[in-house]
Design an enzyme around this catalytic site. Structure first.
Site, mmCIF file in Angstrom:
data_model
loop_
_atom_site.group_PDB
_atom_site.id
_atom_site.type_symbol
_atom_site.label_atom_id
_atom_site.label_comp_id
_atom_site.label_asym_id
_atom_site.label_seq_id
_atom_site.Cartn_x
_atom_site.Cartn_y
_atom_site.Cartn_z
ATOM 1 N N LYS A 1 19.891 -8.998 -34.129
ATOM 2 C CA LYS A 1 20.917 -9.991 -33.811
ATOM 3 C C LYS A 1 21.571 -10.476 -35.089
ATOM 4 O O LYS A 1 20.893 -10.843 -36.045
ATOM 5 C CB LYS A 1 20.293 -11.173 -33.057
ATOM 6 C CG LYS A 1 21.299 -12.227 -32.639
ATOM 7 C CD LYS A 1 20.646 -13.280 -31.760
ATOM 8 C CE LYS A 1 19.755 -14.227 -32.527
ATOM 9 N NZ LYS A 1 20.525 -15.207 -33.348
ATOM 10 N N THR A 2 22.899 -10.492 -35.077
ATOM 11 C CA THR A 2 23.645 -10.920 -36.254
ATOM 12 C C THR A 2 24.491 -12.151 -35.935
ATOM 13 O O THR A 2 24.875 -12.387 -34.790
ATOM 14 C CB THR A 2 24.582 -9.804 -36.754
ATOM 15 O OG1 THR A 2 25.519 -9.467 -35.715
ATOM 16 C CG2 THR A 2 23.794 -8.554 -37.126
ATOM 17 N N HIS A 3 24.775 -12.918 -36.978
ATOM 18 C CA HIS A 3 25.799 -13.963 -36.965
ATOM 19 C C HIS A 3 26.753 -13.597 -38.099
ATOM 20 O O HIS A 3 26.693 -14.162 -39.188
ATOM 21 C CB HIS A 3 25.193 -15.346 -37.190
ATOM 22 C CG HIS A 3 24.460 -15.902 -36.023
ATOM 23 N ND1 HIS A 3 25.105 -16.399 -34.901
ATOM 24 C CD2 HIS A 3 23.133 -16.040 -35.786
ATOM 25 C CE1 HIS A 3 24.201 -16.830 -34.032
ATOM 26 N NE2 HIS A 3 22.996 -16.612 -34.541
ATOM 27 N N ASP B 1 25.851 -12.222 -32.073
ATOM 28 C CA ASP B 1 25.649 -13.473 -31.327
ATOM 29 C C ASP B 1 26.857 -14.392 -31.518
ATOM 30 O O ASP B 1 26.746 -15.507 -32.025
ATOM 31 C CB ASP B 1 24.361 -14.131 -31.826
ATOM 32 C CG ASP B 1 23.899 -15.277 -30.950
ATOM 33 O OD1 ASP B 1 24.503 -15.502 -29.889
ATOM 34 O OD2 ASP B 1 22.922 -15.946 -31.339
ATOM 35 N N LYS C 1 28.876 -15.686 -29.175
ATOM 36 C CA LYS C 1 29.009 -16.730 -28.137
ATOM 37 C C LYS C 1 30.481 -17.028 -27.841
ATOM 38 O O LYS C 1 30.946 -18.170 -27.937
ATOM 39 C CB LYS C 1 28.269 -18.001 -28.537
ATOM 40 C CG LYS C 1 26.755 -17.827 -28.698
ATOM 41 C CD LYS C 1 26.091 -19.156 -29.005
ATOM 42 C CE LYS C 1 24.582 -19.027 -29.041
ATOM 43 N NZ LYS C 1 24.092 -18.335 -30.249
ATOM 44 N N ASP D 1 36.308 -18.928 -25.168
ATOM 45 C CA ASP D 1 37.681 -19.403 -25.113
ATOM 46 C C ASP D 1 38.433 -18.704 -23.982
ATOM 47 O O ASP D 1 37.853 -17.907 -23.236
ATOM 48 C CB ASP D 1 38.373 -19.146 -26.463
ATOM 49 C CG ASP D 1 39.361 -20.235 -26.828
ATOM 50 O OD1 ASP D 1 40.118 -20.675 -25.938
ATOM 51 O OD2 ASP D 1 39.384 -20.643 -28.010
ATOM 52 N N THR E 1 42.648 -15.354 -26.280
ATOM 53 C CA THR E 1 42.050 -15.678 -27.576
ATOM 54 C C THR E 1 40.780 -14.861 -27.806
ATOM 55 O O THR E 1 40.555 -14.332 -28.902
ATOM 56 C CB THR E 1 41.728 -17.175 -27.652
ATOM 57 O OG1 THR E 1 42.947 -17.914 -27.494
ATOM 58 C CG2 THR E 1 41.092 -17.545 -28.981
ATOM 59 N N GLN F 1 16.622 -27.766 -31.725
ATOM 60 C CA GLN F 1 16.056 -26.520 -31.217
ATOM 61 C C GLN F 1 14.657 -26.778 -30.653
ATOM 62 O O GLN F 1 13.886 -27.569 -31.217
ATOM 63 C CB GLN F 1 15.982 -25.474 -32.331
ATOM 64 C CG GLN F 1 15.293 -24.173 -31.969
ATOM 65 C CD GLN F 1 16.034 -23.361 -30.911
ATOM 66 O OE1 GLN F 1 16.230 -23.842 -29.794
ATOM 67 N NE2 GLN F 1 16.422 -22.156 -31.248
ATOM 68 N N ARG G 1 14.122 -17.284 -37.073
ATOM 69 C CA ARG G 1 13.444 -17.859 -38.243
ATOM 70 C C ARG G 1 11.953 -17.571 -38.269
ATOM 71 O O ARG G 1 11.350 -17.498 -39.344
ATOM 72 C CB ARG G 1 13.700 -19.364 -38.286
ATOM 73 C CG ARG G 1 15.091 -19.725 -38.780
ATOM 74 C CD ARG G 1 15.408 -21.200 -38.626
ATOM 75 N NE ARG G 1 15.766 -21.537 -37.254
ATOM 76 C CZ ARG G 1 16.071 -22.767 -36.854
ATOM 77 N NH1 ARG G 1 16.025 -23.778 -37.706
ATOM 78 N NH2 ARG G 1 16.412 -23.002 -35.596
#
Length: 221
Positions: free
Chosen positions: A15-17, A46, A48, A51, A55, A167, A188
């Site tokens: 998973k990347t941001h 990720d 998310k 909109d 967009t 969290q 994490r």
């Protein structure tokens, strides 16, 4: 850290941001794609999306990150309505790729509004859109009558119960055995471990044992 992690057999999806990287360039994407092919895992951005369709379509296939060109899985909130799924479907088609979509039906943060009627609406739309939707980000199983839809639970960690920003963590056993999820999402708990490779293996084994126990219990019903 990621190169060490994915060299194990403990990662199904990375998973990347991508938008939090301060030194992003396209070489990052090429390296992620190379590692994914080498070690046989998928890339989940990720992002998310949340909109209006027009967009989201631009965010998905254009801009700096051109997510549609490399991500195997993306996710979205259903707050804007089903047009967001149509936009992501169109974006994937425009680059000639099959990309899986996860609907964020529930979240692991304290006070999340993704509950009740909203979660039920997410489930109904996922069932209607199974040509692209592969499942949910959720805190447990939501669709016993549609077992082909995956349930991925974030906020999984052995050591902590939460953080200072809301969290809330649970264990692999709680997510898979107690609440009926299929896959755990660990961030994490692995990345910040002293030995990320060994820690990833621990999560993999705990998740598998929880799933096996759930299957054993189901067989006796």
């Amino acid at each position: 850290v990621y190169k060490r992690q994915v060299s194990t057999q403990s990662t199904w999806v990375l998973k990347t941001h991508i938008d939090i990287l301060s030194d992003f360039d396209w070489h990052v994407v090429e390296e992620l794609k190379r590692l994914a092919k080498l070690h046989d895992f998928m890339l989940f951005e990720d992002r998310k999306f949340a909109d209006i369709g027009n967009t989201v379509l631009a965010q998905f296939r254009a801009g700096t990150y051109r997510i549609a060109e490399w991500a195997d899985i993306v996710n979205c909130h259903l707050v804007p309505g089903p047009g967001i799924i149509k936009a992501l479907r169109e974006g994937a088609k425009s680059v000639g790729r099959d990309i899986g979509l996860l609907i964020i039906a529930q979240m692991s943060s304290a006070g999340s509004l993704a509950t009740g009627a909203y979660t039920r609406a997410c489930v109904a739309e996922a069932v209607r859109s199974r040509d692209m939707v592969i499942g949910f980000i959720a805190q447990g199983g939501l669709t016993p009558l549609s077992p082909e839809l995956l349930h991925i639970t974030p906020g999984v960690q052995f050591a902590k119960s939460g953080d200072s920003l809301g969290q809330q963590y649970g264990t692999p056993q709680a997510a898979i055995l107690n609440r009926g999820s299929d896959i755990i999402q660990v961030g994490r708990g692995i990345v910040q471990a002293a030995d990320p490779v060994a820690e990833a293996q621990k999560y993999k084994e705990a998740a598998w044992e929880a799933y096996a126990e759930r299957c054993r219990r189901s067989a006796h019903l």
